[in-house]
Design an enzyme around this catalytic site. Structure first.
Site, PDB file in Angstrom:
ATOM      1  NE  ARG A  98     -12.132 -52.355   1.059  1.00 37.87           N
ATOM      2  CZ  ARG A  98     -12.702 -51.385   1.739  1.00 37.87           C
ATOM      3  NH1 ARG A  98     -12.162 -50.192   1.728  1.00 37.87           N
ATOM      4  NH2 ARG A  98     -13.798 -51.583   2.431  1.00 37.87           N
ATOM      5  CG  ASP A 159     -21.630 -42.131   5.119  1.00 37.63           C
ATOM      6  OD1 ASP A 159     -20.707 -41.498   4.604  1.00 37.63           O
ATOM      7  OD2 ASP A 159     -21.443 -43.135   5.838  1.00 37.63           O
ATOM      8  CG  HIS A 187     -18.285 -45.517   6.512  1.00 38.84           C
ATOM      9  ND1 HIS A 187     -18.872 -44.305   6.251  1.00 38.84           N
ATOM     10  CD2 HIS A 187     -16.985 -45.247   6.738  1.00 38.84           C
ATOM     11  CE1 HIS A 187     -17.970 -43.346   6.324  1.00 38.84           C
ATOM     12  NE2 HIS A 187     -16.805 -43.905   6.626  1.00 38.84           N
TER      13      HIS A 187
HETATM   14  P1  NDP Z   1      -9.013 -39.769  12.669  1.00 45.08           P
HETATM   15  O1  NDP Z   1      -9.362 -39.425  14.055  1.00 45.08           O
HETATM   16  O2  NDP Z   1      -9.180 -38.717  11.618  1.00 45.08           O
HETATM   17  O3  NDP Z   1      -9.825 -41.060  12.174  1.00 45.08           O
HETATM   18  C1  NDP Z   1      -9.965 -42.201  12.986  1.00 45.08           C
HETATM   19  C2  NDP Z   1     -10.696 -43.276  12.231  1.00 45.08           C
HETATM   20  O4  NDP Z   1     -11.999 -42.826  11.895  1.00 45.08           O
HETATM   21  C3  NDP Z   1     -10.021 -43.672  10.917  1.00 45.08           C
HETATM   22  O5  NDP Z   1     -10.111 -45.075  10.782  1.00 45.08           O
HETATM   23  C4  NDP Z   1     -10.888 -42.984   9.895  1.00 45.08           C
HETATM   24  O6  NDP Z   1     -10.920 -43.692   8.674  1.00 45.08           O
HETATM   25  C5  NDP Z   1     -12.239 -43.085  10.522  1.00 45.08           C
HETATM   26  N1  NDP Z   1     -13.238 -42.182   9.960  1.00 45.08           N
HETATM   27  C6  NDP Z   1     -14.530 -42.492   9.807  1.00 45.08           C
HETATM   28  N2  NDP Z   1     -15.212 -41.483   9.291  1.00 45.08           N
HETATM   29  C7  NDP Z   1     -14.350 -40.517   9.067  1.00 45.08           C
HETATM   30  C8  NDP Z   1     -14.466 -39.209   8.528  1.00 45.08           C
HETATM   31  N3  NDP Z   1     -15.595 -38.703   8.089  1.00 45.08           N
HETATM   32  N4  NDP Z   1     -13.369 -38.454   8.472  1.00 45.08           N
HETATM   33  C9  NDP Z   1     -12.213 -38.936   8.910  1.00 45.08           C
HETATM   34  N5  NDP Z   1     -12.051 -40.174   9.419  1.00 45.08           N
HETATM   35  C10 NDP Z   1     -13.105 -40.957   9.491  1.00 45.08           C
HETATM   36  O7  NDP Z   1      -7.539 -40.355  12.586  1.00 45.08           O
HETATM   37  P2  NDP Z   1      -6.205 -39.868  13.287  1.00 45.08           P
HETATM   38  O8  NDP Z   1      -5.120 -40.543  12.549  1.00 45.08           O
HETATM   39  O9  NDP Z   1      -6.189 -38.391  13.499  1.00 45.08           O
HETATM   40  O10 NDP Z   1      -6.333 -40.496  14.743  1.00 45.08           O
HETATM   41  C11 NDP Z   1      -6.347 -41.852  14.970  1.00 45.08           C
HETATM   42  C12 NDP Z   1      -5.820 -42.103  16.362  1.00 45.08           C
HETATM   43  O11 NDP Z   1      -5.898 -43.504  16.577  1.00 45.08           O
HETATM   44  C13 NDP Z   1      -4.368 -41.678  16.527  1.00 45.08           C
HETATM   45  O12 NDP Z   1      -4.272 -40.804  17.635  1.00 45.08           O
HETATM   46  C14 NDP Z   1      -3.615 -42.980  16.755  1.00 45.08           C
HETATM   47  O13 NDP Z   1      -2.625 -42.852  17.760  1.00 45.08           O
HETATM   48  C15 NDP Z   1      -4.708 -43.921  17.182  1.00 45.08           C
HETATM   49  N6  NDP Z   1      -4.462 -45.307  16.744  1.00 45.08           N
HETATM   50  C16 NDP Z   1      -4.901 -46.293  17.540  1.00 45.08           C
HETATM   51  C17 NDP Z   1      -4.676 -47.603  17.203  1.00 45.08           C
HETATM   52  C18 NDP Z   1      -5.118 -48.653  18.166  1.00 45.08           C
HETATM   53  O14 NDP Z   1      -6.090 -48.457  18.871  1.00 45.08           O
HETATM   54  N7  NDP Z   1      -4.457 -49.783  18.229  1.00 45.08           N
HETATM   55  C19 NDP Z   1      -4.007 -47.982  15.972  1.00 45.08           C
HETATM   56  C20 NDP Z   1      -3.635 -46.878  15.155  1.00 45.08           C
HETATM   57  C21 NDP Z   1      -3.882 -45.577  15.537  1.00 45.08           C
HETATM   58  P3  NDP Z   1     -10.012 -43.318   7.399  1.00 45.08           P
HETATM   59  O15 NDP Z   1      -8.596 -43.571   7.830  1.00 45.08           O
HETATM   60  O16 NDP Z   1     -10.491 -44.257   6.366  1.00 45.08           O
HETATM   61  O17 NDP Z   1     -10.293 -41.879   7.110  1.00 45.08           O
END
Ligand code: NDP
Length: 326
Positions: A98, A159, A187
């Site tokens: 974490r 939530d 959260h």
């Molecule tokens: P998601 O769109 O599913 O999730 C994005 C974020 O929202 C994660 O941190 C996730 O946390 C959080 N989250 C909060 N609530 C929820 C929920 N109820 N369900 C799921 N997620 C939740 O992730 P993807 O991987 O599909 O997409 C992320 C995008 O971000 C990608 O397209 C990637 O390219 C981009 N990205 C951008 C970065 C940057 O800006 N520098 C760095 C890395 C990625 P959790 O992981 O804990 O579920």
């Protein structure tokens, strides 16, 4: 034609971003027919996928959608933004602690805060969805010295909505009759879904459910709902997360329902014994584009204990972020 409202989304080709962009473009945030520009931001490897998102947005022929800008440059993506959804975040990889997750995301969100400070509208409302959302909001706000920290918040609305849905199902009422739900704190698994103040059709919820359910199964079901959706769908709860993000921003901008409140993670002022200097989820009322923490509630000892525990976790996250000196 009125001016087009500038709305920025990071991680726009990800699962949540893919839902969010279309719902906003269809008018669900600002109202049907209100002109808007989507400023969609991704990291370089995801730009091809983002081109596809832009193609689909064009194919929807949305009346509200004035322009779509796609970019892997924060400076361009955040320019003039009035509403900002920080969704993209580094997910936890195999073997990652974490603390590693926090460090990776602290770097991302400190830079985003700094670029927002330079490029966004100074009154922009910024909602952090990417996890660890509360601490990412703190880091982004700390790096945007010219912006009001009250204009940053983190999402606990999913939530909150989940808790309302569980209470409605338990009492056999429609979810629209549930008011005054609260999510306290982080959260994370320490969040405290609290129905002790809730009303169902105007009646105290605690008179309609047994205390054992309210303090046991109800809390666990809300806390574990994300995992249950993953188990059922094989993928995470992106549509409901996007829906909650729109609820959060819409109520913040346009106001909460009379007599009701919503849960938002906002800068703590120490109310209800929460630690200062963290983004803590509270019951808030919104009007005229601003939020106020609901005062005058009297949490019982069980609730105060839970509020303390989730506050301690946020302090640990804040201290870990401070050590990174970003
Ligand atoms: P998601 O769109 O599913 O999730 C994005 C974020 O929202 C994660 O941190 C996730 O946390 C959080 N989250 C909060 N609530 C929820 C929920 N109820 N369900 C799921 N997620 C939740 O992730 P993807 O991987 O599909 O997409 C992320 C995008 O971000 C990608 O397209 C990637 O390219 C981009 N990205 C951008 C970065 C940057 O800006 N520098 C760095 C890395 C990625 P959790 O992981 O804990 O579920």
């Amino acid at each position: 034609m009125p001016q087009s409202t500038q709305i920025a989304i990071t991680g726009a080709a990800g699962q949540i971003g893919y839902q969010l962009a279309f719902r906003i473009a269809s008018g669900q945030l600002l109202g049907y027919g209100q002109p808007l520009t989507l400023r969609l931001i991704e990291i370089a490897p995801a730009m091809k996928a983002l081109e596809g998102v832009a193609m689909e947005l064009a194919d929807c022929a949305f009346e509200s959608l004035h322009e779509v800008i796609i970019s892997d440059r924060l400076e361009e993506g955040f320019r003039g933004a009035e509403y900002v959804f920080l969704v993209g975040a580094k997910p936890r990889g195999p073997g990652m602690e974490r603390s590693d997750l926090l460090a990776e995301n602290a770097r991302i969100f400190s830079r985003q805060g700094a670029v927002l400070n330079e490029q966004a509208d100074e009154r922009a409302k910024v909602l952090v969805v990417g996890n660890p959302a509360n601490t990412n909001a703190l880091i982004a706000a700390s790096n945007a010295p010219d912006m009001d920290p009250r204009n940053f918040s983190a999402m606990t609305r999913l939530d909150h909505n989940r808790a309302c849905a569980q209470l409605a199902a338990r009492t056999g009422h429609h979810v629209s009759s549930v008011e005054r739900m609260i999510i306290w704190g982080n959260h994370s698994a320490t969040q405290y879904p609290d129905l002790s103040q809730a009303l169902v059709d105007g009646e105290p919820a605690m008179a309609l459910v047994d205390a054992g359910w309210a303090r046991g199964e109800f809390i666990a079901t809300v806390q574990q709902r994300g995992a249950s959706v993953i188990e059922a769908r094989g993928t995470s709860s992106a549509a409901s997360a996007a829906s909650a993000a729109i609820d959060h921003m819409r109520d913040w901008a346009h106001g909460t329902r009379d007599g009701d409140w919503v849960s938002m993670a906002v800068p703590s002022d120490g109310s209800y014994g929460a630690p200062d200097g963290v983004y803590f989820s509270y019951p808030v009322r919104c009007a005229d584009g601003a939020w106020e923490i609901v005062q005058g509630l009297d949490p019982d000892e069980f609730s105060r204990d839970r509020i303390r525990m989730t506050g301690e976790e946020l302090l640990e996250e804040r201290n870990a972020a401070n050590e990174l000196a970003l």
